[in-house]
Design an enzyme around this catalytic site. Structure first.
Site, PDB file in Angstrom:
ATOM      1  N   ASP A  37       0.659  -0.941  -0.074  1.00  0.00           N
ATOM      2  CA  ASP A  37       0.185  -0.123  -0.249  1.00  0.00           C
ATOM      3  C   ASP A  37       0.838   1.328   0.217  1.00  0.00           C
ATOM      4  O   ASP A  37       1.854   1.779   0.510  1.00  0.00           O
ATOM      5  CB  ASP A  37      -0.848  -0.062   1.214  1.00  0.00           C
ATOM      6  N   GLY A  40      -0.218   5.546  -4.610  1.00  0.00           N
ATOM      7  CA  GLY A  40      -0.727   6.671  -4.954  1.00  0.00           C
ATOM      8  C   GLY A  40       0.623   7.710  -3.555  1.00  0.00           C
ATOM      9  O   GLY A  40       0.780   9.138  -4.709  1.00  0.00           O
ATOM     10  N   TRP A  42       2.421   7.832  -2.131  1.00  0.00           N
ATOM     11  CA  TRP A  42       3.805   8.931  -2.855  1.00  0.00           C
ATOM     12  C   TRP A  42       4.248   9.006  -4.019  1.00  0.00           C
ATOM     13  O   TRP A  42       5.446   9.945  -3.869  1.00  0.00           O
ATOM     14  CB  TRP A  42       4.449   6.895  -3.501  1.00  0.00           C
ATOM     15  N   HIS A  54       2.896   3.539  -8.777  1.00  0.00           N
ATOM     16  CA  HIS A  54       2.771   1.395  -8.977  1.00  0.00           C
ATOM     17  C   HIS A  54       3.796   1.378  -9.505  1.00  0.00           C
ATOM     18  O   HIS A  54       4.586   0.076  -9.219  1.00  0.00           O
ATOM     19  CB  HIS A  54       1.587   1.163  -9.625  1.00  0.00           C
ATOM     20  N   ASN A  85     -10.496  -3.463  -6.653  1.00  0.00           N
ATOM     21  CA  ASN A  85     -10.050  -2.528  -7.451  1.00  0.00           C
ATOM     22  C   ASN A  85     -10.212  -2.349  -9.018  1.00  0.00           C
ATOM     23  O   ASN A  85      -9.631  -1.685  -9.238  1.00  0.00           O
ATOM     24  CB  ASN A  85      -7.975  -2.644  -7.661  1.00  0.00           C
ATOM     25  N   TRP A  86     -10.682  -3.129  -9.479  1.00  0.00           N
ATOM     26  CA  TRP A  86     -12.258  -3.252 -10.797  1.00  0.00           C
ATOM     27  C   TRP A  86     -11.993  -1.341 -10.336  1.00  0.00           C
ATOM     28  O   TRP A  86     -13.387  -0.510 -11.612  1.00  0.00           O
ATOM     29  CB  TRP A  86     -12.895  -3.974 -10.755  1.00  0.00           C
ATOM     30  N   ARG A  88     -11.220   1.066  -9.436  1.00  0.00           N
ATOM     31  CA  ARG A  88     -10.364   2.941  -9.624  1.00  0.00           C
ATOM     32  C   ARG A  88      -9.873   2.986 -11.845  1.00  0.00           C
ATOM     33  O   ARG A  88     -10.833   2.099 -12.372  1.00  0.00           O
ATOM     34  CB  ARG A  88      -8.505   2.420  -9.376  1.00  0.00           C
ATOM     35  N   SER A 213      -8.023  -4.943   4.259  1.00  0.00           N
ATOM     36  CA  SER A 213      -8.695  -5.170   3.006  1.00  0.00           C
ATOM     37  C   SER A 213      -8.979  -6.525   2.866  1.00  0.00           C
ATOM     38  O   SER A 213      -8.784  -6.445   0.661  1.00  0.00           O
ATOM     39  CB  SER A 213      -8.021  -4.200   2.791  1.00  0.00           C
TER      40      SER A 213
HETATM   41  C1  FPP Z   1      -1.926   0.371  -3.607  1.00  0.00           C
HETATM   42  O1  FPP Z   1      -1.296   0.832  -3.453  1.00  0.00           O
HETATM   43  C2  FPP Z   1      -1.056  -0.909  -4.148  1.00  0.00           C
HETATM   44  C3  FPP Z   1      -1.848  -1.400  -5.421  1.00  0.00           C
HETATM   45  C4  FPP Z   1      -3.402  -1.565  -5.064  1.00  0.00           C
HETATM   46  C5  FPP Z   1      -1.156  -2.059  -6.385  1.00  0.00           C
HETATM   47  C6  FPP Z   1      -0.259  -2.528  -6.422  1.00  0.00           C
HETATM   48  C7  FPP Z   1       0.624  -3.084  -7.693  1.00  0.00           C
HETATM   49  C8  FPP Z   1       2.339  -2.578  -7.794  1.00  0.00           C
HETATM   50  C9  FPP Z   1       2.286  -2.325  -6.797  1.00  0.00           C
HETATM   51  C10 FPP Z   1       2.783  -2.917  -8.638  1.00  0.00           C
HETATM   52  C11 FPP Z   1       1.975  -4.109  -9.605  1.00  0.00           C
HETATM   53  C12 FPP Z   1       2.426  -6.321  -9.375  1.00  0.00           C
HETATM   54  C13 FPP Z   1       2.922  -6.585  -9.943  1.00  0.00           C
HETATM   55  C14 FPP Z   1       3.402  -8.199  -9.777  1.00  0.00           C
HETATM   56  C15 FPP Z   1       4.097  -6.724 -10.848  1.00  0.00           C
HETATM   57  P1  FPP Z   1      -2.300   2.341  -3.561  1.00  0.00           P
HETATM   58  O2  FPP Z   1      -2.880   3.200  -4.785  1.00  0.00           O
HETATM   59  O3  FPP Z   1      -3.686   1.904  -2.766  1.00  0.00           O
HETATM   60  O4  FPP Z   1      -1.815   3.712  -2.510  1.00  0.00           O
HETATM   61  P2  FPP Z   1      -2.559   4.947  -1.513  1.00  0.00           P
HETATM   62  O5  FPP Z   1      -3.232   4.105  -1.159  1.00  0.00           O
HETATM   63  O6  FPP Z   1      -1.372   5.603  -1.325  1.00  0.00           O
HETATM   64  O7  FPP Z   1      -3.530   5.587  -2.752  1.00  0.00           O
END
Ligand code: FPP
Length: 258
Positions: A37, A40, A42, A54, A85-86, A88, A213
Protein backbone atom coordinates in the site's frame (compact mmCIF):
# COMPACT_ATOMS: atom_id res chain seq x y z
CA UNK A 1 12.72 7.70 11.16
CA UNK A 2 10.69 4.57 10.43
CA UNK A 3 7.82 3.82 12.76
CA UNK A 4 6.53 0.30 13.20
CA UNK A 5 3.12 0.37 14.84
CA UNK A 6 2.27 -1.94 17.67
CA UNK A 7 5.74 -3.46 17.67
CA UNK A 8 8.34 -3.48 20.36
CA UNK A 9 10.84 -1.30 18.60
CA UNK A 10 11.05 2.09 16.98
CA UNK A 11 14.03 2.20 14.70
CA UNK A 12 15.81 5.40 13.86
CA UNK A 13 17.32 5.08 10.39
CA UNK A 14 20.27 7.22 11.43
CA UNK A 15 21.07 5.29 14.53
CA UNK A 16 23.65 2.54 14.63
CA UNK A 17 20.89 0.29 16.00
CA UNK A 18 19.99 -0.56 12.41
CA UNK A 19 23.19 -2.45 11.87
CA UNK A 20 22.69 -4.40 15.07
CA UNK A 21 19.62 -6.34 13.97
CA UNK A 22 20.51 -10.00 13.94
CA UNK A 23 17.78 -12.35 12.80
CA UNK A 24 17.26 -15.76 14.31
CA UNK A 25 17.72 -17.85 11.19
CA UNK A 26 15.85 -20.72 12.86
CA UNK A 27 12.74 -18.59 13.16
CA UNK A 28 12.29 -17.04 9.72
CA UNK A 29 8.57 -16.81 8.89
CA UNK A 30 7.79 -19.52 6.37
CA UNK A 31 5.08 -17.44 4.68
CA UNK A 32 5.07 -13.64 4.49
CA UNK A 33 2.16 -11.81 2.88
CA UNK A 34 2.34 -8.13 1.95
CA UNK A 35 -0.35 -5.55 1.23
CA UNK A 36 1.68 -3.24 -1.00
CA UNK A 37 0.00 0.00 0.00
CA UNK A 38 0.93 3.66 -0.40
CA UNK A 39 1.92 3.81 -4.07
CA UNK A 40 -0.62 6.54 -4.81
CA UNK A 41 0.49 8.68 -1.85
CA UNK A 42 4.15 8.19 -2.80
CA UNK A 43 3.37 9.51 -6.29
CA UNK A 44 1.18 12.37 -5.03
CA UNK A 45 3.93 13.57 -2.72
CA UNK A 46 6.13 13.92 -5.82
CA UNK A 47 3.47 15.46 -8.08
CA UNK A 48 3.54 12.35 -10.23
CA UNK A 49 0.63 10.36 -11.67
CA UNK A 50 -0.51 7.43 -9.51
CA UNK A 51 0.77 4.96 -12.09
CA UNK A 52 4.32 6.17 -11.37
CA UNK A 53 3.80 5.13 -7.76
CA UNK A 54 2.89 1.62 -8.91
CA UNK A 55 5.92 1.61 -11.22
CA UNK A 56 8.15 2.55 -8.29
CA UNK A 57 6.41 -0.16 -6.28
CA UNK A 58 7.66 -2.76 -8.77
CA UNK A 59 11.25 -1.91 -7.77
CA UNK A 60 10.35 -2.71 -4.16
CA UNK A 61 8.89 -6.04 -5.30
CA UNK A 62 12.13 -6.94 -7.08
CA UNK A 63 14.22 -6.13 -3.99
CA UNK A 64 11.90 -7.87 -1.53
CA UNK A 65 11.70 -11.08 -3.60
CA UNK A 66 15.53 -11.17 -3.63
CA UNK A 67 15.70 -10.57 0.12
CA UNK A 68 13.14 -13.31 0.86
CA UNK A 69 15.16 -15.68 -1.29
CA UNK A 70 18.36 -14.69 0.55
CA UNK A 71 17.03 -15.24 4.06
CA UNK A 72 15.02 -18.39 3.33
CA UNK A 73 11.39 -17.24 3.34
CA UNK A 74 9.57 -20.06 1.59
CA UNK A 75 6.38 -18.28 0.44
CA UNK A 76 5.89 -14.60 -0.39
CA UNK A 77 2.33 -13.55 -1.21
CA UNK A 78 1.88 -10.07 -2.69
CA UNK A 79 -1.52 -8.35 -2.88
CA UNK A 80 -1.22 -6.81 -6.35
CA UNK A 81 -4.87 -6.35 -7.38
CA UNK A 82 -8.02 -6.99 -5.38
CA UNK A 83 -11.52 -7.89 -6.55
CA UNK A 84 -12.43 -4.31 -5.53
CA UNK A 85 -9.59 -2.61 -7.44
CA UNK A 86 -11.66 -2.74 -10.67
CA UNK A 87 -13.45 0.32 -9.23
CA UNK A 88 -10.31 2.41 -9.91
CA UNK A 89 -10.09 4.65 -12.99
CA UNK A 90 -9.67 2.65 -16.22
CA UNK A 91 -6.23 4.10 -16.97
CA UNK A 92 -4.91 3.11 -13.53
CA UNK A 93 -6.23 -0.44 -13.94
CA UNK A 94 -4.67 -0.75 -17.35
CA UNK A 95 -1.36 0.73 -16.10
CA UNK A 96 -1.30 -1.94 -13.36
CA UNK A 97 -1.99 -4.74 -15.83
CA UNK A 98 0.76 -3.45 -18.12
CA UNK A 99 3.18 -3.26 -15.20
CA UNK A 100 2.61 -6.95 -14.46
CA UNK A 101 3.39 -7.82 -18.08
CA UNK A 102 6.51 -5.61 -18.07
CA UNK A 103 7.64 -6.98 -14.72
CA UNK A 104 7.50 -10.55 -15.96
CA UNK A 105 9.16 -9.65 -19.24
CA UNK A 106 12.00 -7.94 -17.42
CA UNK A 107 12.47 -10.20 -14.38
CA UNK A 108 11.27 -13.69 -15.32
CA UNK A 109 14.61 -15.01 -16.59
CA UNK A 110 16.48 -13.79 -13.54
CA UNK A 111 13.81 -15.12 -11.17
CA UNK A 112 13.98 -18.45 -12.96
CA UNK A 113 17.77 -18.51 -12.60
CA UNK A 114 17.26 -17.81 -8.89
CA UNK A 115 14.92 -20.82 -8.63
CA UNK A 116 11.84 -18.65 -7.84
CA UNK A 117 8.53 -20.39 -8.44
CA UNK A 118 5.76 -18.06 -9.63
CA UNK A 119 2.16 -18.72 -8.69
CA UNK A 120 -0.94 -16.62 -8.36
CA UNK A 121 -4.22 -16.57 -6.53
CA UNK A 122 -7.44 -14.98 -7.71
CA UNK A 123 -9.63 -15.21 -10.79
CA UNK A 124 -7.26 -14.68 -13.72
CA UNK A 125 -10.02 -15.17 -16.33
CA UNK A 126 -11.02 -11.51 -15.90
CA UNK A 127 -7.51 -10.19 -16.63
CA UNK A 128 -6.55 -8.87 -20.08
CA UNK A 129 -5.33 -11.72 -22.35
CA UNK A 130 -1.80 -10.30 -22.55
CA UNK A 131 -1.47 -10.26 -18.77
CA UNK A 132 -2.98 -13.71 -18.25
CA UNK A 133 -0.76 -15.17 -20.97
CA UNK A 134 2.41 -13.63 -19.43
CA UNK A 135 1.44 -15.12 -16.07
CA UNK A 136 0.69 -18.55 -17.52
CA UNK A 137 4.07 -18.56 -19.27
CA UNK A 138 5.74 -17.65 -15.97
CA UNK A 139 3.90 -20.45 -14.09
CA UNK A 140 4.92 -22.96 -16.74
CA UNK A 141 8.55 -21.85 -16.89
CA UNK A 142 9.06 -21.88 -13.12
CA UNK A 143 6.79 -24.79 -12.15
CA UNK A 144 9.66 -27.11 -11.16
CA UNK A 145 11.62 -24.49 -9.24
CA UNK A 146 12.18 -25.18 -5.57
CA UNK A 147 13.16 -21.76 -4.20
CA UNK A 148 10.91 -19.06 -2.82
CA UNK A 149 7.32 -19.26 -4.06
CA UNK A 150 6.20 -15.84 -5.28
CA UNK A 151 2.42 -15.95 -5.02
CA UNK A 152 0.83 -12.93 -6.72
CA UNK A 153 -2.72 -12.13 -5.60
CA UNK A 154 -4.52 -10.81 -8.67
CA UNK A 155 -8.24 -10.17 -8.88
CA UNK A 156 -8.19 -11.73 -5.42
CA UNK A 157 -10.61 -11.17 -2.55
CA UNK A 158 -10.71 -13.09 0.72
CA UNK A 159 -14.51 -13.30 0.69
CA UNK A 160 -14.53 -14.42 -2.94
CA UNK A 161 -11.92 -17.06 -2.02
CA UNK A 162 -14.16 -18.42 0.77
CA UNK A 163 -17.35 -18.37 -1.34
CA UNK A 164 -15.61 -20.23 -4.18
CA UNK A 165 -14.27 -22.74 -1.68
CA UNK A 166 -17.70 -23.30 -0.14
CA UNK A 167 -19.29 -23.77 -3.58
CA UNK A 168 -16.72 -26.31 -4.62
CA UNK A 169 -16.99 -28.14 -1.27
CA UNK A 170 -20.81 -28.31 -1.53
CA UNK A 171 -20.43 -29.68 -5.07
CA UNK A 172 -18.14 -32.45 -3.76
CA UNK A 173 -20.73 -33.29 -1.09
CA UNK A 174 -23.54 -33.33 -3.70
CA UNK A 175 -21.49 -35.61 -5.95
CA UNK A 176 -20.81 -37.96 -3.04
CA UNK A 177 -17.02 -37.30 -3.08
CA UNK A 178 -17.14 -35.90 0.44
CA UNK A 179 -19.31 -36.52 3.46
CA UNK A 180 -20.48 -33.64 5.66
CA UNK A 181 -18.69 -35.30 8.59
CA UNK A 182 -15.38 -35.00 6.72
CA UNK A 183 -15.60 -31.20 6.71
CA UNK A 184 -13.17 -29.63 9.15
CA UNK A 185 -10.83 -26.65 9.46
CA UNK A 186 -7.79 -28.62 8.40
CA UNK A 187 -9.13 -29.68 5.03
CA UNK A 188 -10.90 -26.45 4.09
CA UNK A 189 -7.68 -24.84 2.88
CA UNK A 190 -7.65 -27.44 0.10
CA UNK A 191 -10.68 -25.64 -1.33
CA UNK A 192 -9.02 -22.22 -1.29
CA UNK A 193 -6.54 -20.55 -3.59
CA UNK A 194 -3.91 -21.25 -0.91
CA UNK A 195 -4.16 -25.03 -1.35
CA UNK A 196 -0.71 -26.48 -0.50
CA UNK A 197 0.43 -23.14 0.94
CA UNK A 198 0.69 -22.73 4.72
CA UNK A 199 -1.15 -19.89 6.46
CA UNK A 200 0.84 -16.63 6.50
CA UNK A 201 2.99 -16.24 9.60
CA UNK A 202 3.44 -12.54 9.04
CA UNK A 203 1.25 -10.04 7.18
CA UNK A 204 2.94 -6.73 6.42
CA UNK A 205 1.02 -3.58 5.52
CA UNK A 206 3.06 -0.42 5.07
CA UNK A 207 1.80 3.13 4.47
CA UNK A 208 0.04 3.77 7.78
CA UNK A 209 -3.21 1.89 7.10
CA UNK A 210 -4.14 -0.77 9.61
CA UNK A 211 -6.71 -3.03 8.01
CA UNK A 212 -6.87 -6.26 6.01
CA UNK A 213 -8.86 -5.02 2.99
CA UNK A 214 -10.30 -8.44 2.15
CA UNK A 215 -6.90 -10.17 2.09
CA UNK A 216 -6.46 -13.80 3.21
CA UNK A 217 -9.48 -13.69 5.54
CA UNK A 218 -9.57 -17.41 6.32
CA UNK A 219 -5.81 -17.84 6.33
CA UNK A 220 -4.93 -14.97 8.69
CA UNK A 221 -6.51 -16.52 11.83
CA UNK A 222 -3.16 -16.68 13.66
CA UNK A 223 -0.99 -14.41 11.53
CA UNK A 224 1.15 -11.75 13.14
CA UNK A 225 0.67 -8.25 11.72
CA UNK A 226 3.28 -5.62 10.97
CA UNK A 227 2.17 -2.09 10.19
CA UNK A 228 4.50 0.78 9.41
CA UNK A 229 4.31 4.28 8.02
CA UNK A 230 6.53 3.62 4.99
CA UNK A 231 4.92 3.84 1.55
CA UNK A 232 5.48 0.66 -0.46
CA UNK A 233 7.86 2.26 -3.03
CA UNK A 234 10.09 3.25 -0.09
CA UNK A 235 9.93 -0.18 1.54
CA UNK A 236 13.50 -1.52 1.55
CA UNK A 237 14.94 -4.96 2.38
CA UNK A 238 16.07 -3.42 5.69
CA UNK A 239 12.41 -2.71 6.51
CA UNK A 240 11.58 -6.34 5.84
CA UNK A 241 14.37 -7.41 8.18
CA UNK A 242 13.01 -5.04 10.85
CA UNK A 243 9.50 -6.46 10.47
CA UNK A 244 10.85 -10.01 10.77
CA UNK A 245 12.94 -9.04 13.79
CA UNK A 246 9.83 -7.66 15.45
CA UNK A 247 7.93 -10.84 14.52
CA UNK A 248 10.68 -12.94 16.11
CA UNK A 249 10.23 -11.06 19.37
CA UNK A 250 6.55 -11.83 19.66
CA UNK A 251 4.97 -14.62 21.62
CA UNK A 252 2.83 -16.72 19.30
CA UNK A 253 0.44 -18.76 21.38
CA UNK A 254 -2.19 -19.90 18.87
CA UNK A 255 -4.81 -19.59 21.58
CA UNK A 256 -2.80 -21.64 24.07
CA UNK A 257 -0.47 -20.51 26.84
CA UNK A 258 3.31 -20.50 27.03
C1 FPP B 1 -2.03 -0.04 -3.35
O1 FPP B 1 -1.54 1.30 -3.28
C2 FPP B 1 -1.36 -0.74 -4.44
C3 FPP B 1 -2.01 -1.42 -5.43
C4 FPP B 1 -3.46 -1.52 -5.51
C5 FPP B 1 -1.26 -2.07 -6.54
C6 FPP B 1 0.03 -2.76 -6.20
C7 FPP B 1 0.72 -3.13 -7.45
C8 FPP B 1 2.05 -2.97 -7.73
C9 FPP B 1 3.01 -2.50 -6.73
C10 FPP B 1 2.63 -3.24 -9.09
C11 FPP B 1 2.07 -4.32 -9.95
C12 FPP B 1 2.26 -5.69 -9.43
C13 FPP B 1 3.17 -6.61 -9.85
C14 FPP B 1 3.15 -7.96 -9.25
C15 FPP B 1 4.21 -6.37 -10.85
P1 FPP B 1 -2.56 2.50 -3.51
O2 FPP B 1 -2.61 2.80 -4.97
O3 FPP B 1 -3.90 2.16 -2.93
O4 FPP B 1 -1.87 3.64 -2.70
P2 FPP B 1 -2.61 4.85 -1.96
O5 FPP B 1 -3.40 4.25 -0.83
O6 FPP B 1 -1.47 5.68 -1.47
O7 FPP B 1 -3.47 5.56 -2.96
Amino acid sequence: MVKFFGGKKTIDENSSENQKIVLDMNNIPKHIAIIMDGNGRWAKARNLPRSMGHKAGVESIINIVKECDKIGVKYLTLYAFSTENWKRPKDEVSALMNLIVEYLKRELDEMHRNNVKIKSMGDLTKLPDKCRKALEDAFEKTKDNTGVVLNIALNYGGRDDIIRGVKSLVKDVQEGKLSIDDINEGMFNDYLYTKNIPDPDLIIRPSGEQRLSNFLLWQCAYSEFSYSDINWPDFKPQNLIEAIYDYQNRNRRFGGIK
